[in-house]
Design a protein around this motif. Sequence first.
Motif, PDB file in Angstrom:
ATOM      1  N   LYS A   1      -2.921  -2.105   7.068  1.00  0.00           N
ATOM      2  CA  LYS A   1      -4.322  -2.108   6.653  1.00  0.00           C
ATOM      3  C   LYS A   1      -5.043  -0.823   7.053  1.00  0.00           C
ATOM      4  O   LYS A   1      -5.995  -0.425   6.394  1.00  0.00           O
ATOM      5  CB  LYS A   1      -5.056  -3.312   7.250  1.00  0.00           C
ATOM      6  N   LEU A   2      -4.594  -0.176   8.109  1.00  0.00           N
ATOM      7  CA  LEU A   2      -5.207   1.085   8.519  1.00  0.00           C
ATOM      8  C   LEU A   2      -5.093   2.133   7.422  1.00  0.00           C
ATOM      9  O   LEU A   2      -6.020   2.903   7.174  1.00  0.00           O
ATOM     10  CB  LEU A   2      -4.559   1.603   9.805  1.00  0.00           C
ATOM     11  N   VAL A   3      -3.972   2.166   6.738  1.00  0.00           N
ATOM     12  CA  VAL A   3      -3.772   3.122   5.651  1.00  0.00           C
ATOM     13  C   VAL A   3      -4.444   2.626   4.373  1.00  0.00           C
ATOM     14  O   VAL A   3      -5.050   3.398   3.641  1.00  0.00           O
ATOM     15  CB  VAL A   3      -2.267   3.375   5.412  1.00  0.00           C
TER      16      VAL A   3
ATOM     17  N   ASN B   1      -3.426  11.735  -2.841  1.00  0.00           N
ATOM     18  CA  ASN B   1      -3.513  12.845  -1.894  1.00  0.00           C
ATOM     19  C   ASN B   1      -3.773  12.357  -0.481  1.00  0.00           C
ATOM     20  O   ASN B   1      -3.186  12.861   0.484  1.00  0.00           O
ATOM     21  CB  ASN B   1      -4.611  13.830  -2.314  1.00  0.00           C
ATOM     22  N   THR B   2      -4.641  11.373  -0.347  1.00  0.00           N
ATOM     23  CA  THR B   2      -4.967  10.838   0.983  1.00  0.00           C
ATOM     24  C   THR B   2      -3.740  10.223   1.632  1.00  0.00           C
ATOM     25  O   THR B   2      -3.451  10.476   2.811  1.00  0.00           O
ATOM     26  CB  THR B   2      -6.084   9.788   0.861  1.00  0.00           C
ATOM     27  N   VAL B   3      -3.004   9.415   0.873  1.00  0.00           N
ATOM     28  CA  VAL B   3      -1.831   8.746   1.425  1.00  0.00           C
ATOM     29  C   VAL B   3      -0.707   9.745   1.692  1.00  0.00           C
ATOM     30  O   VAL B   3       0.005   9.637   2.691  1.00  0.00           O
ATOM     31  CB  VAL B   3      -1.362   7.627   0.468  1.00  0.00           C
TER      32      VAL B   3
ATOM     33  N   LYS C   1       0.555   8.270   9.220  1.00  0.00           N
ATOM     34  CA  LYS C   1       1.021   6.922   9.572  1.00  0.00           C
ATOM     35  C   LYS C   1       2.405   6.666   8.983  1.00  0.00           C
ATOM     36  O   LYS C   1       2.765   7.181   7.929  1.00  0.00           O
ATOM     37  CB  LYS C   1       0.046   5.861   9.043  1.00  0.00           C
ATOM     38  N   ARG C   2       3.181   5.816   9.654  1.00  0.00           N
ATOM     39  CA  ARG C   2       4.545   5.539   9.232  1.00  0.00           C
ATOM     40  C   ARG C   2       4.600   4.762   7.922  1.00  0.00           C
ATOM     41  O   ARG C   2       5.558   4.874   7.155  1.00  0.00           O
ATOM     42  CB  ARG C   2       5.259   4.749  10.322  1.00  0.00           C
ATOM     43  N   MET C   3       3.569   3.975   7.632  1.00  0.00           N
ATOM     44  CA  MET C   3       3.560   3.165   6.415  1.00  0.00           C
ATOM     45  C   MET C   3       3.044   3.927   5.207  1.00  0.00           C
ATOM     46  O   MET C   3       3.091   3.429   4.089  1.00  0.00           O
ATOM     47  CB  MET C   3       2.692   1.916   6.616  1.00  0.00           C
TER      48      MET C   3
ATOM     49  N   ALA D   1      -6.669  -3.169  -2.203  1.00  0.00           N
ATOM     50  CA  ALA D   1      -5.467  -2.786  -1.462  1.00  0.00           C
ATOM     51  C   ALA D   1      -5.385  -3.727  -0.263  1.00  0.00           C
ATOM     52  O   ALA D   1      -6.212  -3.664   0.641  1.00  0.00           O
ATOM     53  CB  ALA D   1      -5.547  -1.331  -1.018  1.00  0.00           C
ATOM     54  N   VAL D   2      -4.393  -4.618  -0.280  1.00  0.00           N
ATOM     55  CA  VAL D   2      -4.332  -5.695   0.697  1.00  0.00           C
ATOM     56  C   VAL D   2      -2.958  -5.713   1.357  1.00  0.00           C
ATOM     57  O   VAL D   2      -1.946  -5.453   0.708  1.00  0.00           O
ATOM     58  CB  VAL D   2      -4.581  -7.057   0.007  1.00  0.00           C
ATOM     59  N   ALA D   3      -2.945  -6.046   2.636  1.00  0.00           N
ATOM     60  CA  ALA D   3      -1.689  -6.275   3.355  1.00  0.00           C
ATOM     61  C   ALA D   3      -1.733  -7.699   3.896  1.00  0.00           C
ATOM     62  O   ALA D   3      -2.473  -7.989   4.838  1.00  0.00           O
ATOM     63  CB  ALA D   3      -1.507  -5.278   4.481  1.00  0.00           C
TER      64      ALA D   3
END
Length: 175
Positions: free
Chosen positions: A27-29, A43-45, A50-52, A88-90
Amino acid sequence: MAKAAVEKIREFRAEAKFQRTSPQKAKLVLDLIKGLRVEQALNTVHFSTKRMAPVIEKVLRSAIQNANYVSQEQGLDVDVDNLYVKTAVANEGPRMKRIRPAPMGRAFRYQRRLAHIIVTVAEKKSPTAVSAADASEVPTAKKKTTKKAATKTAAKKPAVKKAAAKKPAAKKAAK
């Protein structure tokens, strides 16, 4: 008639199930890309540490390709450059129960969390289509709201004056 003029906005989604991370970390990403245009979200991702982030980038690209594929198959007019990340959901997946050795022959249980990542993209409404469809409804709605607003404000003003008059009287009685 207003319902017939409004087109249904298509949503395209992609999922990545059983990812080896906790939903909280994913969720942080995902919070970084919610509501962004697709190009800016990629671009942001891509530059996130972050590892995910690579997994989420892959899911986002898959959602974009789903939009492209469905638009070609069904003959829809979907502009890929006009897409944005709607949701965008986890979600939490099943937990894997594991055992860690502990002192004196004991065992401590712990849980490995899994996440289901869901990304939904949709096309933004064009401002010209919205203004043309709602132009006939706006003047009638404004007239009704102005009459109601005038009666509500007139009713509220005396109540405020009464409340202001009571406060000084209460202070004098307290002295």
